[in-house]
Design a protein around this motif. Structure first.
Motif, PDB file in Angstrom:
ATOM      1  N   MET A 120       0.843  -1.180   0.000  1.00 56.04           N
ATOM      2  CA  MET A 120       0.000   0.000   0.000  1.00 56.04           C
ATOM      3  C   MET A 120       0.890   1.246   0.000  1.00 56.04           C
ATOM      4  O   MET A 120       1.863   1.314   0.720  1.00 56.04           O
ATOM      5  N   GLU A 121       0.519   2.215  -0.795  1.00 58.70           N
ATOM      6  CA  GLU A 121       1.313   3.433  -0.926  1.00 58.70           C
ATOM      7  C   GLU A 121       0.762   4.533  -0.022  1.00 58.70           C
ATOM      8  O   GLU A 121      -0.448   4.710   0.107  1.00 58.70           O
ATOM      9  N   SER A 122       1.667   5.276   0.600  1.00 62.45           N
ATOM     10  CA  SER A 122       1.222   6.376   1.455  1.00 62.45           C
ATOM     11  C   SER A 122       1.017   7.630   0.615  1.00 62.45           C
ATOM     12  O   SER A 122       1.536   7.750  -0.487  1.00 62.45           O
ATOM     13  N   LYS A 123       0.230   8.551   1.166  1.00 60.26           N
ATOM     14  CA  LYS A 123       0.004   9.844   0.536  1.00 60.26           C
ATOM     15  C   LYS A 123      -0.115  10.885   1.630  1.00 60.26           C
ATOM     16  O   LYS A 123      -0.206  10.556   2.809  1.00 60.26           O
ATOM     17  N   VAL A 124      -0.131  12.138   1.243  1.00 58.81           N
ATOM     18  CA  VAL A 124      -0.223  13.212   2.224  1.00 58.81           C
ATOM     19  C   VAL A 124      -1.687  13.539   2.488  1.00 58.81           C
ATOM     20  O   VAL A 124      -2.460  13.797   1.564  1.00 58.81           O
ATOM     21  N   TYR A 125      -2.035  13.500   3.768  1.00 53.50           N
ATOM     22  CA  TYR A 125      -3.362  13.894   4.232  1.00 53.50           C
ATOM     23  C   TYR A 125      -3.221  15.224   4.959  1.00 53.50           C
ATOM     24  O   TYR A 125      -2.149  15.577   5.431  1.00 53.50           O
ATOM     25  N   TRP A 126      -4.337  15.935   5.032  1.00 55.90           N
ATOM     26  CA  TRP A 126      -4.343  17.149   5.826  1.00 55.90           C
ATOM     27  C   TRP A 126      -5.583  17.165   6.691  1.00 55.90           C
ATOM     28  O   TRP A 126      -6.552  16.433   6.427  1.00 55.90           O
ATOM     29  N   SER A 127      -5.527  17.950   7.753  1.00 54.80           N
ATOM     30  CA  SER A 127      -6.621  17.970   8.714  1.00 54.80           C
ATOM     31  C   SER A 127      -6.698  19.339   9.372  1.00 54.80           C
ATOM     32  O   SER A 127      -5.701  20.053   9.460  1.00 54.80           O
ATOM     33  N   SER A 128      -7.883  19.677   9.823  1.00 52.84           N
ATOM     34  CA  SER A 128      -8.098  20.873  10.628  1.00 52.84           C
ATOM     35  C   SER A 128      -8.463  20.393  12.029  1.00 52.84           C
ATOM     36  O   SER A 128      -9.415  19.630  12.197  1.00 52.84           O
ATOM     37  N   ILE A 129      -7.681  20.831  13.013  1.00 58.37           N
ATOM     38  CA  ILE A 129      -7.843  20.328  14.374  1.00 58.37           C
ATOM     39  C   ILE A 129      -8.038  21.483  15.346  1.00 58.37           C
ATOM     40  O   ILE A 129      -7.276  22.451  15.337  1.00 58.37           O
ATOM     41  N   GLU A 130      -9.059  21.356  16.190  1.00 65.11           N
ATOM     42  CA  GLU A 130      -9.216  22.259  17.324  1.00 65.11           C
ATOM     43  C   GLU A 130      -8.710  21.501  18.537  1.00 65.11           C
ATOM     44  O   GLU A 130      -9.012  20.323  18.707  1.00 65.11           O
ATOM     45  N   TYR A 131      -7.923  22.167  19.383  1.00 63.17           N
ATOM     46  CA  TYR A 131      -7.308  21.477  20.511  1.00 63.17           C
ATOM     47  C   TYR A 131      -7.420  22.314  21.776  1.00 63.17           C
ATOM     48  O   TYR A 131      -7.701  23.510  21.739  1.00 63.17           O
ATOM     49  N   LYS A 132      -7.208  21.636  22.901  1.00 61.74           N
ATOM     50  CA  LYS A 132      -7.076  22.331  24.184  1.00 61.74           C
ATOM     51  C   LYS A 132      -5.750  21.914  24.793  1.00 61.74           C
ATOM     52  O   LYS A 132      -5.172  20.890  24.422  1.00 61.74           O
ATOM     53  N   TYR A 133      -5.253  22.738  25.701  1.00 64.51           N
ATOM     54  CA  TYR A 133      -3.991  22.455  26.357  1.00 64.51           C
ATOM     55  C   TYR A 133      -4.200  21.478  27.502  1.00 64.51           C
ATOM     56  O   TYR A 133      -5.239  21.468  28.142  1.00 64.51           O
ATOM     57  N   GLY A 134      -3.171  20.689  27.755  1.00 61.43           N
ATOM     58  CA  GLY A 134      -3.199  19.731  28.865  1.00 61.43           C
ATOM     59  C   GLY A 134      -2.722  20.398  30.134  1.00 61.43           C
ATOM     60  O   GLY A 134      -3.314  21.353  30.623  1.00 61.43           O
ATOM     61  N   ASP A 135      -1.601  19.936  30.657  1.00 63.56           N
ATOM     62  CA  ASP A 135      -1.046  20.437  31.913  1.00 63.56           C
ATOM     63  C   ASP A 135      -0.648  21.905  31.815  1.00 63.56           C
ATOM     64  O   ASP A 135      -0.216  22.369  30.769  1.00 63.56           O
ATOM     65  N   ALA A 136      -0.753  22.586  32.941  1.00 69.20           N
ATOM     66  CA  ALA A 136      -0.354  23.997  32.994  1.00 69.20           C
ATOM     67  C   ALA A 136       1.111  24.177  32.619  1.00 69.20           C
ATOM     68  O   ALA A 136       1.486  25.194  32.046  1.00 69.20           O
ATOM     69  N   SER A 137       1.937  23.182  32.920  1.00 66.00           N
ATOM     70  CA  SER A 137       3.368  23.293  32.593  1.00 66.00           C
ATOM     71  C   SER A 137       3.599  23.342  31.090  1.00 66.00           C
ATOM     72  O   SER A 137       4.613  23.845  30.628  1.00 66.00           O
ATOM     73  N   ASP A 138       2.647  22.803  30.301  1.00 66.46           N
ATOM     74  CA  ASP A 138       2.746  22.848  28.843  1.00 66.46           C
ATOM     75  C   ASP A 138       2.208  24.162  28.288  1.00 66.46           C
ATOM     76  O   ASP A 138       2.245  24.382  27.091  1.00 66.46           O
ATOM     77  N   ASN A 139       1.664  25.004  29.150  1.00 68.92           N
ATOM     78  CA  ASN A 139       0.910  26.168  28.717  1.00 68.92           C
ATOM     79  C   ASN A 139       1.234  27.373  29.587  1.00 68.92           C
ATOM     80  O   ASN A 139       0.374  27.868  30.308  1.00 68.92           O
TER      81      ASN A 139
END
Length: 104
Positions: free
Chosen positions: A1-20
């Motif tokens: 199977m051959e790979s190809k490039v996918y794209w996505s739109s993602i909404e995210y939230k932050y985890g730990d306060a130390s990461d933010n």
């Protein structure tokens, strides 16, 4: 199977306060990833977000990216084509700019 490039739109939230240190609530971004199918792309995106301390709120879509896509301006078209090429030549998730929003 051959790979190809996918794209996505993602909404995210932050985890730990130390990461933010800026105390941001979350944000959104386009991502590009070389994968075999949508499931493979989703797994790679989820792992990458986890490593960054981000948690997906919504994944709007995951679909193959058509490198012939024309955006509103030639500058945008070149920008996204560059991200496509970067993903094509990498095994990592390639992030566009992360647009964050503040906590209220």
């Amino acid at each position: 199977m051959e790979s190809k490039v996918y794209w996505s739109s993602i909404e995210y939230k932050y985890g730990d306060a130390s990461d933010n240190p800026e105390k941001l609530k979350g944000g959104f971004a386009y991502v590009f990833i070389k994968a075999f199918d949508v499931r493979d792309a989703l797994e790679k995106i989820s792992e990458s977000l986890d490593r960054k301390g981000l948690h997906p709120i919504e994944i709007e879509f995951i679909s193959p990216y058509d490198k012939e896509t024309e955006w509103e301006t030639s500058k945008e078209t070149k920008h996204y084509k560059r991200l496509f090429v970067e993903a094509l030549n990498s095994s990592d998730v390639v992030y566009d700019d992360l647009y964050a929003y503040e906590k209220f």
